[in-house]
Design a protein around this motif. Structure first.
Motif, mmCIF file in Angstrom:
data_model
loop_
_atom_site.group_PDB
_atom_site.id
_atom_site.type_symbol
_atom_site.label_atom_id
_atom_site.label_comp_id
_atom_site.label_asym_id
_atom_site.label_seq_id
_atom_site.Cartn_x
_atom_site.Cartn_y
_atom_site.Cartn_z
ATOM 1 N N ILE A 54 0.887 -1.116 0.119
ATOM 2 C CA ILE A 54 0.050 -0.159 0.019
ATOM 3 C C ILE A 54 1.099 1.313 -0.113
ATOM 4 C CG2 ILE A 54 -1.552 1.365 1.282
ATOM 5 C CD1 ILE A 54 -3.090 -1.352 2.273
ATOM 6 N N ARG A 55 1.805 1.238 0.918
ATOM 7 C CA ARG A 55 2.785 2.253 1.110
ATOM 8 C C ARG A 55 3.509 2.662 -0.351
ATOM 9 N NH1 ARG A 55 3.131 4.060 6.256
ATOM 10 N NH2 ARG A 55 2.222 2.591 7.827
ATOM 11 N N GLU A 56 4.031 1.385 -0.917
ATOM 12 C CA GLU A 56 4.543 1.812 -2.460
ATOM 13 C C GLU A 56 3.628 1.723 -3.662
ATOM 14 O OE1 GLU A 56 6.589 -2.113 -2.592
ATOM 15 O OE2 GLU A 56 7.921 -1.452 -1.073
ATOM 16 N N ARG A 57 2.116 2.100 -3.394
ATOM 17 C CA ARG A 57 1.111 2.209 -4.381
ATOM 18 C C ARG A 57 1.325 1.184 -5.305
ATOM 19 N NH1 ARG A 57 -0.966 6.847 -2.939
ATOM 20 N NH2 ARG A 57 0.380 8.598 -2.142
ATOM 21 N N HIS A 61 -7.792 -0.974 -5.702
ATOM 22 C CA HIS A 61 -8.810 -1.770 -5.534
ATOM 23 C C HIS A 61 -10.096 -0.978 -6.450
ATOM 24 C CE1 HIS A 61 -10.139 2.017 -3.205
ATOM 25 N NE2 HIS A 61 -8.913 1.585 -2.327
ATOM 26 N N CYS A 62 -9.760 -0.542 -7.474
ATOM 27 C CA CYS A 62 -10.582 0.212 -8.501
ATOM 28 C C CYS A 62 -11.589 1.156 -7.745
ATOM 29 C CB CYS A 62 -11.277 -0.979 -9.140
ATOM 30 S SG CYS A 62 -10.288 -2.255 -10.005
ATOM 31 N N GLY A 63 -11.081 1.827 -6.878
ATOM 32 C CA GLY A 63 -12.077 2.786 -6.280
ATOM 33 C C GLY A 63 -13.120 2.413 -5.375
ATOM 34 N N ASN A 64 -13.244 1.026 -5.009
ATOM 35 C CA ASN A 64 -14.050 0.418 -4.109
ATOM 36 C C ASN A 64 -13.937 1.153 -2.819
ATOM 37 O OD1 ASN A 64 -15.336 -1.291 -2.076
ATOM 38 N ND2 ASN A 64 -15.314 -2.802 -3.851
ATOM 39 N N GLU A 65 -15.167 1.817 -2.750
ATOM 40 C CA GLU A 65 -15.490 2.643 -1.423
ATOM 41 C C GLU A 65 -15.571 1.931 -0.032
ATOM 42 O OE1 GLU A 65 -18.707 5.397 -1.960
ATOM 43 O OE2 GLU A 65 -17.868 6.286 -3.619
ATOM 44 N N VAL A 66 -15.998 0.670 -0.201
ATOM 45 C CA VAL A 66 -16.207 -0.440 0.924
ATOM 46 C C VAL A 66 -14.835 -0.737 1.379
ATOM 47 C CG1 VAL A 66 -17.150 -2.592 1.712
ATOM 48 C CG2 VAL A 66 -18.475 -1.165 0.598
ATOM 49 N N MET A 67 -13.964 -0.977 0.427
ATOM 50 C CA MET A 67 -12.598 -1.575 0.500
ATOM 51 C C MET A 67 -11.769 -0.373 1.180
ATOM 52 S SD MET A 67 -10.373 -3.890 1.119
ATOM 53 C CE MET A 67 -10.693 -5.078 0.199
ATOM 54 N N THR A 68 -12.009 1.047 0.792
ATOM 55 C CA THR A 68 -11.304 2.030 1.068
ATOM 56 C C THR A 68 -11.492 2.034 2.661
ATOM 57 O OG1 THR A 68 -11.258 3.258 -1.078
ATOM 58 C CG2 THR A 68 -10.987 4.404 0.674
ATOM 59 N N ASP A 92 -16.400 -0.825 17.747
ATOM 60 C CA ASP A 92 -17.141 -2.098 17.389
ATOM 61 C C ASP A 92 -17.926 -1.930 16.053
ATOM 62 O OD1 ASP A 92 -16.103 -3.854 19.447
ATOM 63 O OD2 ASP A 92 -17.862 -3.150 20.810
ATOM 64 N N GLU A 93 -18.604 -0.673 15.884
ATOM 65 C CA GLU A 93 -19.423 -0.516 14.530
ATOM 66 C C GLU A 93 -18.527 -0.248 13.291
ATOM 67 O OE1 GLU A 93 -18.198 3.546 16.681
ATOM 68 O OE2 GLU A 93 -18.976 1.866 17.265
ATOM 69 N N GLU A 94 -17.341 -0.261 13.717
ATOM 70 C CA GLU A 94 -16.621 -0.322 12.047
ATOM 71 C C GLU A 94 -16.251 -1.727 11.797
ATOM 72 O OE1 GLU A 94 -12.954 1.498 13.653
ATOM 73 O OE2 GLU A 94 -13.496 3.509 13.187
ATOM 74 N N LYS A 95 -16.189 -1.830 10.324
ATOM 75 C CA LYS A 95 -15.976 -3.185 9.687
ATOM 76 C C LYS A 95 -14.558 -3.031 9.007
ATOM 77 C CE LYS A 95 -20.196 -4.328 10.793
ATOM 78 N NZ LYS A 95 -20.189 -4.957 12.008
ATOM 79 N N ILE A 96 -14.100 -4.226 9.252
ATOM 80 C CA ILE A 96 -12.703 -4.526 8.524
ATOM 81 C C ILE A 96 -12.538 -5.937 7.725
ATOM 82 C CG2 ILE A 96 -11.348 -3.163 10.151
ATOM 83 C CD1 ILE A 96 -10.430 -5.865 11.501
ATOM 84 N N ASP A 97 -13.713 -6.378 7.424
ATOM 85 C CA ASP A 97 -13.737 -7.604 6.901
ATOM 86 C C ASP A 97 -13.008 -7.685 5.371
ATOM 87 O OD1 ASP A 97 -16.216 -6.996 8.542
ATOM 88 O OD2 ASP A 97 -16.580 -9.117 8.086
ATOM 89 N N GLY A 98 -13.185 -6.418 4.593
ATOM 90 C CA GLY A 98 -12.314 -6.422 3.198
ATOM 91 C C GLY A 98 -10.953 -6.432 3.647
ATOM 92 N N ALA A 99 -10.356 -5.770 4.481
ATOM 93 C CA ALA A 99 -8.832 -5.896 4.810
ATOM 94 C C ALA A 99 -8.523 -7.171 5.362
ATOM 95 C CB ALA A 99 -8.801 -4.597 5.936
ATOM 96 N N SER A 126 6.991 -4.207 -11.444
ATOM 97 C CA SER A 126 5.746 -4.265 -12.479
ATOM 98 C C SER A 126 4.548 -5.025 -11.556
ATOM 99 C CB SER A 126 6.006 -4.734 -13.843
ATOM 100 O OG SER A 126 6.363 -6.325 -13.597
ATOM 101 N N ALA A 127 4.884 -5.576 -10.404
ATOM 102 C CA ALA A 127 3.901 -6.345 -9.859
ATOM 103 C C ALA A 127 2.786 -5.353 -9.223
ATOM 104 C CB ALA A 127 4.438 -7.256 -8.761
ATOM 105 N N SER A 128 1.499 -5.735 -8.957
ATOM 106 C CA SER A 128 0.605 -5.127 -8.201
ATOM 107 C C SER A 128 -0.272 -6.158 -7.583
ATOM 108 C CB SER A 128 -0.035 -3.998 -8.939
ATOM 109 O OG SER A 128 -0.787 -4.645 -10.128
ATOM 110 N N PHE A 129 -0.922 -5.775 -6.561
ATOM 111 C CA PHE A 129 -1.933 -6.736 -5.854
ATOM 112 C C PHE A 129 -3.273 -5.983 -5.924
ATOM 113 C CE2 PHE A 129 -3.790 -8.150 -1.779
ATOM 114 C CZ PHE A 129 -3.816 -9.510 -1.923
ATOM 115 N N VAL A 130 -4.278 -6.836 -6.701
ATOM 116 C CA VAL A 130 -5.389 -6.114 -7.282
ATOM 117 C C VAL A 130 -6.409 -6.723 -6.033
ATOM 118 C CG1 VAL A 130 -7.187 -5.857 -8.869
ATOM 119 C CG2 VAL A 130 -4.840 -6.055 -9.637
ATOM 120 N N LEU A 131 -7.269 -5.765 -5.482
ATOM 121 C CA LEU A 131 -8.189 -6.219 -4.324
ATOM 122 C C LEU A 131 -9.632 -6.204 -5.197
ATOM 123 C CD1 LEU A 131 -7.171 -4.245 -1.362
ATOM 124 C CD2 LEU A 131 -6.474 -6.713 -2.015
#
Length: 131
Positions: A54-57, A61-68, A92-99, A126-131
């Motif tokens: 993430i720090r290396e960009r 995640h294609c702008g997925n607001e839930v993942m953000t 408790d009310e926060e969700k981290i399931d996507g992470a 050239s590698a990237s991790f797509v969520l």
């Protein structure tokens, strides 16, 4: 399922909690399923690598607001006197399931995707991790 029809899925990681139906269905579709416990020994290394990417960009995640939102809610709980970390939410009310799902995917990628040269895929510029 649709993704697995279009791509070769070597395996899928999953948390064991309330996953029986999903795991059974995916296994019946021929997808090898691997249980990943949400403990320090299983989450620490992949969480660190995901943070690094993430720090290396190198994470997309294609702008997925839930993942953000999930990533923003995720903090690391560190073991005192050790270099181990795992994901937790601040409230408790926060969700981290996507992470957590991304960390589990990273766990499986680390376990299975070391190239014969000994270099990990994420060391490739050239590698990237797509969520």
């Amino acid at each position: 399922r649709e993704f697995a029809r279009r791509h070769t899925v070597r395996q899928a990681g999953h948390a064991p909690y309330q996953a029986t139906q999903m795991v059974t269905r995916l296994q019946s579709d021929g997808i090898p399923m691997v249980e990943v416990q949400q403990r320090f020994q299983h989450m620490s290394e992949p969480m660190k690598y995901l943070d690094q990417l993430i720090r290396e960009r190198k994470v997309e995640h294609c702008g997925n607001e839930v993942m953000t939102w999930c990533l923003a809610n995720t903090v690391g709980r560190v073991v005192q006197g050790a270099d181990h970390v795992r994901p937790v939410k601040q409230r408790d009310e926060e969700k981290i399931d996507g992470a957590v799902a991304a960390i589990i995917a990273m766990n499986r990628w680390i376990a299975e995707d070391i190239e014969p040269t000994g270099n990990a895929w994420w060391e490739d510029e050239s590698a990237s991790f797509v969520l």
